[in-house]
Each structure stands twice: as structure tokens, then as C-alpha cells.
Design an enzyme around this catalytic site. Sequence first.
Site, PDB file in Angstrom:
ATOM      1  CG  PHE A   1      -2.020  -0.961   1.264  1.00 31.34           C
ATOM      2  CD1 PHE A   1      -3.463  -0.844   0.622  1.00 31.34           C
ATOM      3  CD2 PHE A   1      -1.645  -2.486   1.835  1.00 31.34           C
ATOM      4  CE1 PHE A   1      -4.243  -1.714   0.518  1.00 31.34           C
ATOM      5  CE2 PHE A   1      -2.830  -3.265   1.627  1.00 31.34           C
ATOM      6  CZ  PHE A   1      -4.285  -2.825   0.931  1.00 31.34           C
ATOM      7  CD  GLU A   2      -1.767   6.134  -1.847  1.00 29.89           C
ATOM      8  OE1 GLU A   2      -0.888   7.081  -2.710  1.00 29.89           O
ATOM      9  OE2 GLU A   2      -2.834   5.910  -2.186  1.00 29.89           O
TER      10      GLU A   2
END
Lengths: 268, 268, 322, 322
Positions: A53-54
Amino acid sequence: MSRMVEFTDTEFMIAQGARLLEDGKTFFVGWGIPQVVAILGQKLYVPNVIQLFEFGAIGPQSVLPFVRGTMGGPQNTYRSLQWLNMNWAFAYSAAGYMDYGMLGALQVDPYGNINSTFLGGTYRMPKRRFAGSGGGNQVASHCWKTIIVIRHEGRRFVPKVDFLTSPGYLTGPGAREKAGLPAGTGPYRVVTSKGLFGFDDETKRMILLAVLRGLDPGEVVGDMAFRPLISKEIREISPPTEEELRLLREEIDPSRFLIRGERMSAPA
Amino acid sequence: MSRMVEFTDTEFMIAQGARLLEDGKTFFVGWGIPQVVAILGQKLYVPNVIQLFEFGAIGPQSVLPFVRGTMGGPQNTYRSLQWLNMNWAFAYSAAGYMDYGMLGALQVDPYGNINSTFLGGTYRMPKRRFAGSGGGNQVASHCWKTIIVIRHEGRRFVPKVDFLTSPGYLTGPGAREKAGLPAGTGPYRVVTSKGLFGFDDETKRMILLAVLRGLDPGEVVGDMAFRPLISKEIREISPPTEEELRLLREEIDPSRFLIRGERMSAPA
Amino acid sequence: MKIRKDGEIEYRFEHPDDFRKFVRDKRSRKPEPKLCSAKDAVSALVSDGDYLVYDFSSLTRGPQSLIREVIRQRRKDLWIAAEFTLHESALLTGAGCVTRIDVGFLGYGSYIGQAVCEGKVRVYDWTNGGLALRMLAGARGVPFLPTRDLLGSDNMAVSAAKVIEDPYTGLPLAVVPALNPDVAFLHVHQADIYGDARIFGTNLFALEAAMASHRVIVSAEEIVEPEEFRKDPMRTTIPYFLVDAVVHAPFGAYPGAMPARYEIDLPHIDILNGIQNEEQMQKYLHETVYSVADHEEFLDRRVGAAKMRELRGKANIIEGYR
Amino acid sequence: MKIRKDGEIEYRFEHPDDFRKFVRDKRSRKPEPKLCSAKDAVSALVSDGDYLVYDFSSLTRGPQSLIREVIRQRRKDLWIAAEFTLHESALLTGAGCVTRIDVGFLGYGSYIGQAVCEGKVRVYDWTNGGLALRMLAGARGVPFLPTRDLLGSDNMAVSAAKVIEDPYTGLPLAVVPALNPDVAFLHVHQADIYGDARIFGTNLFALEAAMASHRVIVSAEEIVEPEEFRKDPMRTTIPYFLVDAVVHAPFGAYPGAMPARYEIDLPHIDILNGIQNEEQMQKYLHETVYSVADHEEFLDRRVGAAKMRELRGKANIIEGYR
């Protein structure tokens, strides 16, 4: 005649997405539907997929049920391999470690260019303004294969996007490389609520590969605002399986926050 | 006549260095003598100095005695505020958070340019090769005020360094800025085993500010291979105090690993 | 001069030497007690026209009590980085505090979208990665950093990102300018009175923002002894000399979640998501901000002990958050 | 082609797209058991001509058992980054393993200095900061990163660092090319059989090196359960999919120290520092490397249980190392 299965367009897109994942590969997960795709895929098909995930969660194993609005919370960073930050997350993708990325879209064009910023009018005076890139531009730029998930509405498939938020093949073959984007990357599949598209190797234009069982390919592409290529043999996509639907409805999203949508049905 | 104090040239340089530190400021500490300067200074004069090491220790409070060869070990990273890595350490200095830096040198020129790479011959075929920059180049480039510590031997003070490892004022006023180095930075003091030098605001050339009590300024600069400026009034530097020597010899470096050197004496 | 124009695009940019001088002259390295109220911190450190950043999001560990205090003090003409943010943009816009937003991710609920369409706020799309990289450049004291995204997209045209040629390969590379905000808000699990701070879990760019900003306000769920930080330096997210004020703010992330402390208040989030028009916005702001004196009164009268107990009880995943 | 020439300067550089393809095709993301002997790891993953980096130093947490194995297997024509290193450069040079060194800090003892003067090894001075930044560029997938040091120094002339003009300020900026080593050695406190690894304390560029390198060998004081990492993700320094081999190497940093595990063996270090000539070097290499089959036999016959007990006992600062 065979039994009919009832499901929502969202459930169908999620199931399709989950079936596309490859085990033992890395998967850059965007906001919303891709989160549920990753969870369903990991439960059913690809136990060893590494989610990223970013916001810096590397390899989490999400807790069920999926709690809406917990992007970055304990539920979807649970049991990660590593907790870092955004600049490190995008370093992983920029250096080539992310095999797949998945993004939603407001509009997509024949080259898989994505608009998630605004619809109508101009950038300064849009008719409707949306969230914008978030990390989508980085995902579409860095990941080896980007999967686009989009509701199958004709007006969403446009010859030219109102705003190019995240790059597909831009203007065609070689354009990504010419722009300086990492070589060998680009959109891989477009998952819609009626079918599945790929991209033609030569022209880099969208090509219909498969449709939901019972649908007519001509009708599927009929209302699209651009004419996609059509593969010689169109595969048939089975509707969501009982197991997929059970997991989605009972374990993953019992509150039906994400999986709700337009009702559909198809022969089991 | 007053009592004479006995000490080594190293002890004198360390004591001088410790007296130069400013409390409540940050101090980028280089290898060797600067480590001991920082410890002595923090014990006696500047309890709130924040030490920073290139290997990522932010604000450590070194354990005594100083154990040689423990750069990066538990003794000199003890009770840090934060443990990071080298790229973060140099980010602190590059962004302007490091007030003072201290470096040793093989050679120094009138503009405070430092050579710690080689002596004699050419870069490819040097007569003698040494460690090189380490992080010295970054310290001399980023820190607001760089203090150079160098044994007072004439041949070390040269018109032109054999290799410019870490930047002083380069070729004179404005040269650092012209080269792109951060504005307002540069060498601040040169601590030697006989005196203390600063840099003339106008010419950026080295200027004698003070000498060890009992020494003649003329003699101090006499054997230098370049002629430094000489301040109108030359201050007198008192030799290491009893407290400084006691701490150095009994608590900080009882093995005399770092503080040993040439014997000197001066009136107390 | 911290605002630059590039055609019709405005962007926040400060010469690295100017920021360095500020850091040298204005950011104290002395360990001084900095514990104060949100009211005092915001009135002393946030001015009209400031550029504001925060970490993480309105759903998770966002500095919501500080955002509400900014609204309460009716700051004007703020410029914010809507980085991985959600409702903050809408609330600050609805309160008339914000005129420019670097995006990021523009949150949701239709209110903020309408505000953009009506020209109430001016947006510049940099993307999340672009903003995070700008912050890293600001923290590293370099005027720009290069990246292999943004290229070929329209974000290049509506931001001040540029394309340069890589001197080693000839590749076209996107570069983004350093960002050095006026103020950063960080809501953390633990802090001491000097400003040493710990975040448990992931973060967007907490350290980058603290290093790159002119002023930093930390709000903390818990105030701990300074000694705690020196005993476990790997756990320190922000050292004290990067922090200007420390606010003790239990439930400071409410209605969002604080990992391992309390869960998100979904019904409240639904109210936020439901805000469609000016009337609903002003009603919400009145109830949650203007009509209460401070965060303590807000918790007292608008949230309540029972709800807080409930949300604490729901935070049952604590593994790793220490 | 991974070696470039710039005038008479050679530098290691790989087009980011080539490194990315390697990462895609050759670096498995599958959790596979990777526990093996140092002998197997080095023979499988280190080839003549390779570019090698390691973290931290020969005095503290250096991968000394792996370095000795490279010497034992008599690798040739290696190129190393002497980053904050000390004795490794001398030993690898004395053993005829190394022909090129990017400096860094060239260690001490007069042996390595003489080797440079005699042209036995070719050095390129990048500085510690320059090498750390090259590693960060390699890890971030960009061909270069900019910095405001190196400028005005002779290191610019003897490395492939260049000066460019900043597009935002016109400032001259130094840029260094990305470094993507063939192999990285990391000695860590704990690892699992898949390669997840934990370092306690500071590091130079452990994660950067692991991400930027083609192959990574982790040697660990202790092998722990994979579960341990997922229970405490903030403590993970390197995730398993960046690692190719895991070697269980208690006292792997000997004669250096392993923070909180054992102290440095100063008498042994004095022997190293005292090496002045070829005879002393070869004698040292014979005793510590060639005459023993592996690290275990080295500890057994050259170090001994009593010494190890003593060094363990001296490691009395454990605070923060967990």
C-alpha cells in the site's frame, strides 16, 4: 437450462480481478475495490501474493471483515512484513519490485489512459471534480502490469480522456518509453462489469478478450464511445462462484459497503 | 614564576576544541579527536550540545571511558534521541540543522580547504594515500561553522592542498556560493597544537587569533608554508586546565589511545 | 518570497538557502518545555496565508483536533497539501480557511468537488507521490528530486513539475520542486514535553514534514518521560529539536481512528461523507467546532465518555503498535 | 553493460530499466527457505568481477565471516564500495580479490594506502555521502540524485559526479549516478529462513543496499521464526523478497563488535592495524582464513570459547537494541 446466479456488477468485477492475480507476485493495491480484490484473491487463489500500500504497508494480511474507511488502519496493515512510509513504498515500485497494480477509473481511453480527476469543462472550471490521482499515477507509471477496474458504462470509454491522470500507453506504441516512463510497463487488463479487455501488442489499443457468460460481445462493445479491437476468439467469463460470493458477502464485506451495486445475473 | 602545566599537543587541541563549542547547538562529529572533543565539551561546558554522527546517531550521550574503535558501537550511540542511517544524517546537515562540524586534516590551505586524501605525487600515483573524505566533504559543505583540528607542523599549512577533499572557502570570497555550496557556511576556526586561527571576513584567508600562553606569535606562524594574516591583538590561550586533563586522562581516555602525542608545557 | 508563478500555476517554493537560514536562526535546538494548549499552539504558530501539511489522514491518525482548532480560530487563505487526506480539505474549505490545495487525493463527499467547480478553492494536482517527494526534497535541503512518474500525464501541465534530461542516460525525467511548508501538524501516539515524538505504525512522511517545515505542532495521545525516548532511539519518529509545540490531545484523531488506541467512529464519518451543501457544512462546523470552546469540551459534550469507551474497546488490534 | 567510462574514470552504472528488468525476472517474491552455508552462499552468489557492498564497518556489525569466505574462495577482480569501511579493503586487497575501490573512507593501517600507491588497486573517491546517495538512487529507481556537497572539491574530478543547473533556482547542483551493486552483504541481529531481517541500532544504508542490489546475502547472529517479523513490522529492516541467501553466523562480525551481543576484540584489531607489509598480510590471511575450512572452524580454533565468552560478557549495553 442451467441455474442463474445473482450478483452485483461490483461483485463480478471483484471476482474477475481476484482471478487475474498471480501467486507469489507483488501487488500494489489502490483504494477501495482493489483492497477487496486483494483480500478475496489472497483467500481463494493466491495465498502468497505480497500486497503493498502507498502508505507504507508491505505485505499485510488484512483482517476480516473488511472495515470501510480503514485505509491505513490496523485492519489493512495487519501482520505486514514491514511498516515504512510513502516515499519507501514508491521506491519499491519505482525500482521494479511491483508486478501488478490495480486502479479504478472515471474514464479510460483506447490506450488505457486513466482519468480520475474531473469530468467535463476545463481543469480550472470542471463540471464535476473528483479525488484525482492519489497514488494512482505512480502505480500506473511504475508497476509492470496495471489492471484497470471500471464499471461498464459506455460514456466511461472515451476516445480521449478529459484529463490524463495516470498513464496508459499514452498515444500508442513506444509513447511511454519516449515520455521516460519505465520500459516494459503499462496497462495489462481492463476489468469491467460486462467483460475483460487486454491491449493489442502491436497497436497498444484496448482489445475485448472475454465477456460474462450469456452476454453478446457485440452488445458489450456496442455502447462504448470508442470502438475497441475484438479478439478472434472471445472467451466466456463465468459469473462469481458460490465460494467467491460467500466470502465476499459473509466474511469480507458483510456490511455490503463495497460490494453493493447494480444487480446482474448469469447462467452458473 | 608560575607553575608549569605538562600536557600533550593532542590534549591541548582537544581542550581548545571543547572550549569552542556552543551550548544548545548541534555538532556534527567526525572520526577520532572530534569524538573526544564532543565528550569533553559535553561534560564540562556544553551539557545541551546535540551530537550527530554520519552513521545515523542523533544526540547520543557517549559512555565513558571512550573505547577506541567503537565508532558506531553502543558506547558512542548510547542514549541517542534517534537512530537512523547515513542518508538521514546528511539530510539533517543539508537542510541546515547542523551548527558546527569538526574535522581533522592532513593539509589545510589559506582558505581552509582540507586535504585528507593523499600527499605527494598524483591522485593515481600518490606518494602517500590516506583515508579520504569519509563524510568530511559533507560536513564541510553542509555545516554552518566548520572547525578544523590540525597538528601545528609547518608543512601541513600549504598554499595549495595536494587534493581538495573538503571545501573551505575554495578560491576566496563568494567562491563557495558560486560553486553551489550552501550560502553562509564555511570554515570557522582552525585549532592547532600551538594556536587558534579564524578566517578574515573580507578575504576569507586564515588569520591568527590566539596562541598558547608563553608562545610567540611570530614563531607560531614562522614555519608555516604560507603566511597567514595576524590579528591586531593576539589573545592568549591558557593550557589545558586541571579539570580538562583529569577528565581526559582518568575518565575519557584512560588507555591514552587518543590523547597521547608530543609533550608540551606552558605556564598554568 | 515563498510563492512562485509558472504561467498560471502558482506553487510554493523557497530557495534552499533561505530555508537553511530560517533553520539556523529560528529553530531552537535547546530542550525547552513546549507543552501547551491547542489554542495557544495554533494562535502562536499558524498565521493567515500559511502553507499547512499534516500526516496521516482523517480516517487514521489525522491531527483532527488541531484542524478543528484552526477552523475555530478562523484562519484565512491557507494553502494545504491534500496528501492522502480526506475530509480535512472539505472542512477547511467549508470554514473559509483554505484558498489553495495541492492534490494529492481530494478526499470525498461531494462538497469539496463542488467547491472546486465553483472556484471557491484553487487546486494544483501533484499526485500523492509527487507531494511526498517534494517533502523529501525539502527535508534533504535540495531544490528538487527526480522521479520516473508524472511523465506523460496532465499532472505535469497543472503543477510546476518539469521534465529534465538525465545527464547519465539521456532519459527524460520528471522533477518536482522542494516543499518547505510553514507549518506541519503531526498527531502521534507518544510525545514528551520537549517534542520528542513516536508514531506507531506506518506514516506518510512524518519525519520529512518535520524536517522540511518552518514550524511543527505535535499533538499526542499520551505524554511520556523524555527518558523513554533515549532508552529506545529506534522508536523515535521525530526528535525534539524539530518541534515547536506539544499538545496533549487524547482522542485527537477523532472521528478517525488512532491505531491500537481507539477505532474510527463510522456513524460520524457517514455524517461527514453526507455533507452535500453549504447549509449542512455550516451546521456540522457549528456543532463540532464553533459551539465548543476546545477539544476537551468537544469530547465532553459532542462525543461523550460512553462513545469513547466504545471506540477504545473496538481497538483490539495492538500487535506491532509499540 | 554495467561499467561505464568517463575519461579515465570508470564507474559502475546500470540503466534503471535494465535493473528493473532484472528485478522483475530474477528476484523471486516467493517465500522460499534460503538458509545455507556461507560457502554455498558465496559460491552461488558472488562471481569474479562483481561489485560488492556491505554494511556497517569492520569494527561494528560488519559481515566479517562473509568477507573471509570471499577471500577463502579467492574471488578475483571485485569492485567494492569502501563506505565507512575499515579493514575489509585491506584484507580483500591483500588477498588479491579486489582491483577497484569506490571510496568512501579507505580504512586504516598503512597496508591499503601502500597498495594504492603501488597501483595494486584503483580507487575512485566519491565520499561517504556520495556513495550513500548513489545507493539511495539505485533503490529509488532513478538514474541520479542531486546534492549540495562534493561541489568545488577534487572528488568531483576523480569520480563520475557531475554538476547540473537546478531548473528551479539556477543553482549549480552536484549529481551522483545510481549504484546497483551485484551483491550486498548484510550482517544482522535476527533473520528468518526466508530472509526477513532485523538490524538493531543505526545502519548506513541497509535497506537501500538490499533494494538496489542484484543479490543479497544476509548473515545473522540468530535465526528466528518468520512469525516474529509479522508481529512487529516496525522492526523489520529487510523483507524476505529482497534476500537471496540467509547464513546463520554467530560471531559473524568478529573481530568487530555486534551491538548488544558481543564486544570488539581489540587485541585482534591491533594485529589488523599493525599489518604493514605483504608478509604480515599473508601470514594474517593464512591464520584467519586459508588455514580454516569455514567460520565455525575459525571460531573454534582461532578464537575459542573463552574469548567469545569474554566478549559476550563485555557487551553490557543492551538498551535500545531489541
